[in-house]
Write a protein that holds these residues in place. Sequence first.
Motif, PDB file in Angstrom:
ATOM      1  N   ASN A 182       0.815  -1.209   0.000  1.00 28.36           N
ATOM      2  CA  ASN A 182       0.000   0.000   0.000  1.00 28.36           C
ATOM      3  C   ASN A 182       0.851   1.263   0.000  1.00 28.36           C
ATOM      4  N   ALA A 183       1.967   1.223   0.736  1.00 30.89           N
ATOM      5  CA  ALA A 183       2.867   2.379   0.761  1.00 30.89           C
ATOM      6  C   ALA A 183       3.447   2.641  -0.625  1.00 30.89           C
ATOM      7  N   LEU A 184       3.830   1.556  -1.332  1.00 24.77           N
ATOM      8  CA  LEU A 184       4.360   1.716  -2.687  1.00 24.77           C
ATOM      9  C   LEU A 184       3.303   2.298  -3.618  1.00 24.77           C
ATOM     10  N   ILE A 185       2.084   1.780  -3.504  1.00 25.27           N
ATOM     11  CA  ILE A 185       0.995   2.279  -4.353  1.00 25.27           C
ATOM     12  C   ILE A 185       0.710   3.750  -4.047  1.00 25.27           C
ATOM     13  N   ARG A 188       3.491   5.877  -5.524  1.00 24.86           N
ATOM     14  CA  ARG A 188       3.330   6.002  -6.974  1.00 24.86           C
ATOM     15  C   ARG A 188       2.153   6.900  -7.325  1.00 24.86           C
ATOM     16  N   THR A 189       1.053   6.690  -6.631  1.00 28.40           N
ATOM     17  CA  THR A 189      -0.151   7.477  -6.915  1.00 28.40           C
ATOM     18  C   THR A 189       0.084   8.944  -6.609  1.00 28.40           C
ATOM     19  N   ALA A 190       0.766   9.219  -5.515  1.00 29.09           N
ATOM     20  CA  ALA A 190       1.046  10.610  -5.157  1.00 29.09           C
ATOM     21  C   ALA A 190       1.916  11.264  -6.220  1.00 29.09           C
ATOM     22  N   ARG A 193      -0.226  11.840  -9.263  1.00 32.27           N
ATOM     23  CA  ARG A 193      -1.130  12.970  -9.049  1.00 32.27           C
ATOM     24  C   ARG A 193      -0.384  14.300  -9.191  1.00 32.27           C
ATOM     25  N   ALA A 194       0.805  14.352  -8.587  1.00 30.05           N
ATOM     26  CA  ALA A 194       1.597  15.586  -8.671  1.00 30.05           C
ATOM     27  C   ALA A 194       1.982  15.892 -10.112  1.00 30.05           C
ATOM     28  N   GLU A 195       2.402  14.835 -10.848  1.00 31.96           N
ATOM     29  CA  GLU A 195       2.788  15.032 -12.244  1.00 31.96           C
ATOM     30  C   GLU A 195       1.593  15.457 -13.091  1.00 31.96           C
ATOM     31  N   ASN A 196       0.438  14.833 -12.832  1.00 30.60           N
ATOM     32  CA  ASN A 196      -0.766  15.205 -13.580  1.00 30.60           C
ATOM     33  C   ASN A 196      -1.173  16.644 -13.300  1.00 30.60           C
TER      34      ASN A 196
END
Length: 585
Positions: A182-185, A188-190, A193-196
């Motif tokens: 979950n920490a890896l996900i 990655r998601t964060a 989101r920042a890149e988007n």
Amino acid sequence: MNAYDPADNLIPLSEADKGESDLMVVHEGAKLIGQAATPEIAITSLLRLMSQMLGLNRGRVLLPTASGNDLQIRYSYGLTDDERERGAYALGEGVSGKVMKTGQVAVIQNIDEEPLYLYRAVERSTLPQEIVAYIAVPVLDGETPIGVLAIHRLRKRRRALNSDVVVMRIMATFIAQMLKINALIEDRTANLRAENRELKDALSKRRHSHGILGESPALHQALQQALQVADTPVTVLLSGESGTGKEKFSHMMHLNSSRKNEAFLAINCAAIPEQLLESELFGHERGAFTGATAMKKGKVELASGGTLFLDEIGDLNLELQSKLLRVLEGNVIQRVGGVKDVPVDVRIIAATHKNLQQAVNEGRFRLDLFYRLNVFPLNLPPLRERNGDIGLLARHLLLSANKEYGRNVVLAQGVMERLQSFSWPGNIRQLENVIKRAILISQNGQVGTAEIESILQQESHISSHVEAGQSASADMTPTYSGAGQPQPGYPHPHSGQPVYHNPAFSPAPNSPSYPGASGQDANGFPASGYNTPRPYSWVREDEAETLLEALRMAGGNKTRAGLSLGLTPRQFRYRMQKLGLEGKA
């Protein structure tokens, strides 16, 4: 803390019953981990499973707070919200705090006799009045505690405490894996989101730029200049290294002009064979040449009312330069094989990576055309000078390539920093190539630093390079002799007018002189396969006698006559026509 004696059980279960029960719990726990959508669901389900099947009640998982100095109950089964909120401990405080600090299992056989037990989360009055035990095991990532799994149970149940410890250790391993994944996900998601957000912000700010991404001062200045003249009829000359986005800039200027609803056409003058380029630009009449079975409009005529982008304008020969000059000065063209002027209304945006001023000095580019094109020169910055834009472009190209290839690849930590430190001699085109290659060779959905380093190592063989068609020794500054006179082909420093060679022709560099030099046959003509065409220069009247003499020596063969002078057949015929020598041959 009470000593733990595994044999201290009143009515132990049989080994067969115990083993079957434990295996069932582990099996169901593994299924829950695989099926649950979130850690909240998975861990709560595990705690419920232990309570219902093993009697391990009020299960809770304590995790470090954001500061890292305290533990807090994060997940639980059988606890109220108030009890969860009260379940906070400093590292080393109470039984749970000590397990987190030491990484050791704690088995409290009777909480009423244990000084370390604090009754902080669950008050004693809430628990059964019988003897209550408390077990806490560390949740480990390797050898490092990352949390604590703890439960209450009745001391005198028909099940050995050591069996509970074994099952809880297995469940703690499940929980550790779930938290790690979950920490890896989340990480990655964060990042995504920042890149988007960054890409959306950039796109929002650059809507008027039509896909030109970047926030660097160098790009911002180029965009401002381009937009300043976008809605004017002025001719713009874009210069800059290959891959800096000249066509995108020209299209952006078109879309920000009053011509935006008319045609935008682009043509690369270096990509079309010389014999076809004139027809492609200006069109041809029916019967103009073999195969011309119908009249065809050229790009200039088709773009009338709109914008024509001429890329690699420096590769136009002198004949086509004259025709283009007529378009710019008179807004008319003549199709190949035609005799009538065709009016056109087209805005020209030209681009080159070559030094046109040097080409003018060397007689390879018309001075009058240069001034017509160079009304508004705009130099596009190379990628290495666009501070901060490499990361933005890399993320955009990554998203585009993922969509193109049906992948979901991300960049590992450190990759973006390596991309930003590279010099990118091929600019955006090279960056796109590297990103696509990295996606294709990536393993496990991630581009690591090793992969990107390998690719950049291959790319580093191209650094400062000579563009195709240019001389490696070309210099932007004219060279003068020791006597202070300009060398032939360069402008005089005071008059600015070109000084040309005399006689009319001189051999191409590193080629045999005419006649009688090596590479010629017994008659003084170029040997078979020998062809070293000279660069284009302006047609002069004093060339006539030389042309006629070469034609006489070649027995009337224009191809051989041209080659003997270092001219292509087309160059030779053009000069004959311009000087009115066709009837005298």
